[in-house]
Design an enzyme around this catalytic site. Structure first.
Site, PDB file in Angstrom:
ATOM      1  N   ASP A  31     102.390  73.347 119.052  1.00 37.80           N
ATOM      2  CA  ASP A  31     101.659  73.451 120.322  1.00 37.80           C
ATOM      3  C   ASP A  31     100.731  74.670 120.298  1.00 37.80           C
ATOM      4  O   ASP A  31      99.577  74.604 120.712  1.00 37.80           O
ATOM      5  CB  ASP A  31     102.624  73.505 121.526  1.00 37.80           C
ATOM      6  CG  ASP A  31     103.773  74.477 121.354  1.00 37.80           C
ATOM      7  OD1 ASP A  31     103.958  75.020 120.237  1.00 37.80           O
ATOM      8  OD2 ASP A  31     104.508  74.706 122.334  1.00 37.80           O
ATOM      9  N   ASP A  34      92.570  65.462 113.649  1.00 32.45           N
ATOM     10  CA  ASP A  34      91.561  64.940 114.581  1.00 32.45           C
ATOM     11  C   ASP A  34      90.986  66.083 115.422  1.00 32.45           C
ATOM     12  O   ASP A  34      89.782  66.150 115.665  1.00 32.45           O
ATOM     13  CB  ASP A  34      92.166  63.887 115.537  1.00 32.45           C
ATOM     14  CG  ASP A  34      91.896  62.464 115.065  1.00 32.45           C
ATOM     15  OD1 ASP A  34      91.809  62.262 113.840  1.00 32.45           O
ATOM     16  OD2 ASP A  34      91.784  61.555 115.916  1.00 32.45           O
TER      17      ASP A  34
HETATM   18 MG    MG Z   1      94.681  59.980 112.626  1.00 30.48          MG
END
Ligand code: MG
Ligand code: IPM
Length: 374
Positions: free
Chosen positions: A241, A269
Site C-alpha cells: 500500500d 499498471d
Molecule cells: Mg496487468
C-alpha cells in the site's frame, strides 16, 4: 546482419559445433489491437535483417478459441515450446467474458506463462524526455525516471490451490483463491532482481504485505537471507500500500522493485502511467534459461482495435528486449530503442501520447517512423 556470435549458446540450449545459429520466433498476435501492433514490431524486426531467424505465427486468446475452441491451442503451445522466443500482442475481448473461465482468452495467456515456466516478468518503466508532458504527474516528479519492476509470474494467488466458487451449506456462494509461495520460488525471482540491480543502481526494493500476510512474511525473510549473497546491493522492504503511494509521490526513489504476481500486476499498471502512457511499456517474461515471451504490458483494447490508432511502441520496445535478453544482441536492441527515441524526438505521437505541437500519427505510421529512424 548476423547475430552476434557472443550469444551464450549453452543457456539458449544450442549445441555449438557444426550447426547453424538458428533462432526460432513464435509470433502470437492475439486479439484486439494485438495483430496491428505486432505487425509494426515485425516490420522493425525484419528490417534488422537478422540471418537464420525464422518466424511462425499462431493464434492465442480469443483467436485461439475461434480457430480451435481453445485459448491456448495445442499447436500454439507446441510451437512456443519449440521456439527460442515468443512475441505476443495481447489477448482478450469483452465478447468472450461470458465463456466459462477455462475458455476465456486470459486463461490462454496464464497457461502459456505457466507451461513455459516464465517466472520472471521484467517491466521497465522509462520516461522518454519528450514525453514528460504526457504524464499525468508533474514533469519534475517523473523526468529522468528509470525503474524496473520485476514481477514473479507463475505463482501467488494467480495459480494457488484451492480456488473456485462453491456453494456453502447455507446455500450462499463462496469464492476462494489462495496466496502461496514457497522458498525456492521466492529465491529464484529474488536472484533475478539482484542480478539485474547489479547492472543498474544496485538498489532493490522488495514489496510485500508482511504485516498481514504470512506468504509475504516468508517473502521478506527469504529476500533478506538472499541479500547476504549480494553485499553491494542496498535492499529495502516496503508494504504494497505504501509502495503504491510512493510510486506516485516520488517514483525516482526506486531502481529495481521486486514483488509477487498480484502486487506486480497492479504496481506495473500504476508505474506505466508515470511514463505518459501504458502504450509505452514493454515486458519480458523469462525462464531460467532466458527463453522468453515478449509482450507489451498493456491489454488488447478492443474498443480501438482495427482503427489504426493504437500505440505500437510498447511492442516495438518488446522486440528490443527480445534482442537483448534471448538473442543476446545488445547492439540491435539499442538500435531499436534509439530508433524509438528518434521517432519521438521528431515529434511523432500516437493518440495516447499526443501533446500540443506534435505530429499525431496512427499505428502503422508510427511503425514507419521508427523504421525510418533505424
Ligand atoms: Mg496487468
Ligand atoms: C498483465 C495482464 C494479465 C495479468 C491478464 C490479462 C491476465 O493484466 O499481463 O498484467 O493479470 O497478468
Amino acid at each position: 546482419m548476423r547475430l552476434s556470435l557472443s550469444i551464450n549458446k549453452r543457456s539458449l540450449g544450442f549445441s555449438i559445433r557444426n550447426r547453424k545459429l538458428e533462432m526460432k520466433l513464435a509470433v502470437l498476435p492475439g486479439d484486439g489491437i494485438g495483430p496491428e501492433i505486432v505487425a509494426q514490431a515485425i516490420k522493425v524486426l525484419k528490417a534488422l535483417n537478422i540471418t537464420d531467424l525464422s518466424m511462425t505465427e499462431a493464434p492465442i486468446g480469443g483467436a485461439g478459441y475461434e480457430a480451435f475452441g481453445d485459448p491456448l491451442p495445442d499447436s500454439t503451445l507446441q510451437l512456443a515450446k519449440e521456439s527460442d522466443a515468443v512475441l505476443l500482442g495481447a489477448v482478450g475481448d469483452w465478447k468472450y467474458d461470458k465463456l466459462e473461465r477455462q475458455l476465456r482468452p486470459e486463461r490462454g495467456l496464464l497457461r502459456i506463462r505457466k507451461e513455459l515456466n516464465l517466472f520472471a516478468n521484467l517491466r521497465p518503466a522509462l520516461l522518454y524526455p519528450e514525453l514528460a508532458g504526457a504524464s499525468t504527474l508533474k514533469p519534475e516528479v517523473v523526468s529522468g525516471l528509470d525503474l524496473m519492476i520485476i514481477r514473479e509470474l507463475t505463482g501467488d494467488i494467480y495459480f494457488g490451490q484451492p480456488r473456485g466458487i462453491s456453494a456453502l451449506e447455507n446455500g450462499e456462494r463462496e469464492g476462494v483463491n489462495t496466496m502461496r509461495y514457497n522458498e525456492s520460488e521466492i529465491r529464484r525471482i529474488g536472484r533475478v532482481a539482484f542480478d539485474i540491480a547489479m547492472k543498474r543502481n544496485k538498489k532493490v526494493c522488495s514489496v510485500d504485505k508482511a504485516n498481514v500476510l504470512e506468504t509475504t512474511e516468508l517473502w521478506r525473510q527469504v529476500m533478506t537471507e538472499l541479500s547476504a549473497e549480494y553485499p553491494e546491493i542496498e535492499l529495502s522492504h516496503m508494504y504494497v500500500d505504501n509502495a503504491a503511494m510512493q510510486l506516485i509521490r516520488a517514483p525516482k526513489q526506486f531502481d529495481v522493485i521486486v514483488t509477487g504476481n498480484i502486487f506486480g500486476d497492479i504496481l506495473s499498471d500504476e508505474a506505466s502511467m508515470l511514463t505518459g502512457s501504458i502504450g509505452m511499456l514493454p515486458s519480458a517474461s523469462l525462464d531460467t534459461n532466458k527463453k522468453g515471451m515478449y509482450e507489451p504490458s498493456h491489454g488488447s483494447a478492443p474498443d480501438i482495435a482495427g482503427k489504426d490508432i493504437a500505440n505500437p511502441l510498447a511492442t516495438i520496445l518488446s522486440v528490443a528486449m527480445l534482442l537483448r535478453y534471448t538473442f543476446n544482441d545488445e547492439a540491435n536492441a539499442l538500435k531499436v530503442e534509439n530508433a524509438v527515441k528518434k521517432a519521438l524526438a521528431q515529434g511523432f505521437r500516437t493518440a495516447d501520447i499526443t501533446t500540443n505541437g506534435c505530429k499525431k500519427v496512427g499505428c502503422s505510421a508510427m511503425g514507419d517512423a521508427v523504421l525510418a529512424s533505424l
